[in-house]
Design a protein around this motif. Structure first.
Motif, PDB file in Angstrom:
ATOM      1  N   ASP A  87     -16.903  27.342 -43.866  1.00  6.32           N
ATOM      2  CA  ASP A  87     -17.492  28.673 -43.980  1.00  6.32           C
ATOM      3  C   ASP A  87     -16.439  29.669 -44.467  1.00  6.32           C
ATOM      4  N   THR A 156     -20.080  24.437 -38.045  1.00 10.12           N
ATOM      5  CA  THR A 156     -19.997  23.828 -39.373  1.00 10.12           C
ATOM      6  C   THR A 156     -18.583  23.489 -39.809  1.00 10.12           C
ATOM      7  N   GLU A 175     -34.781  25.593 -42.419  1.00  6.64           N
ATOM      8  CA  GLU A 175     -33.743  26.463 -41.877  1.00  6.64           C
ATOM      9  C   GLU A 175     -32.665  26.692 -42.916  1.00  6.64           C
ATOM     10  N   TYR A 177     -29.370  26.714 -42.000  1.00  8.58           N
ATOM     11  CA  TYR A 177     -28.129  26.213 -41.440  1.00  8.58           C
ATOM     12  C   TYR A 177     -27.728  24.910 -42.123  1.00  8.58           C
ATOM     13  N   VAL A 209     -23.658  34.050 -38.568  1.00 10.93           N
ATOM     14  CA  VAL A 209     -24.970  33.586 -38.134  1.00 10.93           C
ATOM     15  C   VAL A 209     -25.079  33.480 -36.629  1.00 10.93           C
TER      16      VAL A 209
END
Length: 344
Positions: A87, A156, A175, A177, A209
């Protein structure tokens, strides 16, 4: 002779110009010949692309389509057999790539490592949540997932997936994600390697998130339950496709679903019934937690079922806090909460 590429690091970014430069630098500073790095700007509007361009690494800009679309683009532009989705607001610690590469082989479907929690300024908040054990498992973990649907796993950025597992994101339409079903499908197709060492940093701030659902937001919790059930239904399809012939969990009856439905009752202003509380306590016994943690959760659930709704909501909010929870804090919340306060 050209070094065989073993690991792809894909950094999807949407409007994280404040952080993406640090994420890129954390990888570039330790990049090896057997690794490839690509940054996918998902149509950012905040200047992220300028930061990415200045970093001098391989990068592409696409129209905004969400994190999954950005990660799929990264998969299409890389070739390594293992993939790390980092991320853009997180980062790797020095030496992380060496530690990861030393543990990868073709039988590893997923490697997970612990993440230190930091704030928006990069200051330390806490050690890993959840803390991880060191192990390499396949069948035992698959059996656990078949029973409960889940196991302990980091966010993640703390996961490396074999490419066939990572490709499962192409099937996700329920979703936004990235990790979701990938985490729990892995043991059905290969080994899961868990590393307790904190090899990266997970940034907790107002825009990521993990913080987008208000603790006492009934709509948010309801959506979370529905998304989790869809994820579990997808997982069941994947497990069968991968050849799992044993029994599989009922998505409506696993601990995570029952826990969230219990919270939903409380924050909606209702007193949870015994038909809601008792199955939750039964499913709690299946969880791989220390006895003291199980007792603590059981106490919280019972108290939330019998206390006035205002105090029960305070307890649920405390349970859903990302950091700073403790037994002392829990007791303080019980003692000082306003019994007349109700969930919005």
């Amino acid at each position: 002779m050209t070094q065989t590429i073993k690991l792809a690091i894909i950094v999807p970014c949407y409007n994280y110009g404040d952080y993406v430069g640090e994420a890129i630098a954390s990888v570039a500073s330790q990049l090896r010949d057997d690794c490839e790095l690509i940054v996918i700007d998902d149509g950012s509007t905040d200047g992220s692309w300028s930061v990415i361009s200045d970093a001098g690494v391989r990068a592409v800009r696409i129209s905004n389509g969400g994190a999954i679309g950005a990660c799929v683009a990264g998969l299409d532009l890389t070739t390594a057999p293992h993939v790390l989705f980092l991320d853009a607001d997180d980062k790797l610690k020095p030496g992380a790539l060496d530690a990861i590469l030393s543990r990868l082989d073709p039988e590893v479907a997923k490697l997970q490592f612990a993440l230190t929690r930091i704030d928006a300024r990069g200051e330390w908040i806490s050690g890993a949540v959840p803390a991880l054990d060191d192990y390499r498992e396949r069948e035992a973990l698959a059996v656990r997932v078949a029973k409960t649907g889940v196991y302990r796993s980091p966010p993640t950025s703390g996961n490396v997936f074999r490419r066939d597992v990572a490709d499962l994101i192409r099937e996700i339409d329920y979703e936004r994600y990235v990790d979701g079903v990938l985490l729990y499908a892995a043991p059905f197709t290969g080994d899961v390697v868990s590393v307790s060492e904190e090899l990266g940093c997970y940034r907790v701030h107002g825009r990521n998130v993990a913080n987008t659902v208000h603790k006492s937001d009934a709509v948010g919790i309801r959506n979370n339950v529905e998304r989790f059930i869809k994820r579990m239904e997808h997982l069941k399809v994947v497990a069968r496709r991968l050849g799992w012939e044993g029994d599989l969990f009922d998505p409506h009856d696993v601990f995570v679903t029952r826990e969230r439905k219990f919270y939903l009752e409380v924050v909606s202003g209702r007193r949870p019934s015994l038909s809601c509380l008792v199955p939750l306590l039964v499913r709690l016994t299946d969880e791989r937690l220390e006895a003291k943690n199980k007792l603590g959760l059981a106490a919280l659930f019972v108290l939330a079922a019998v206390l006035p709704n205002g105090r029960a909501t305070v307890l649920i909010n405390y349970r859903l806090k990302i950091t700073g929870r403790s037994a002392t804090g829990f007791l303080r919340e019980v003692a000082t909460s306003n019994p007349r306060a109700r969930a919005p």
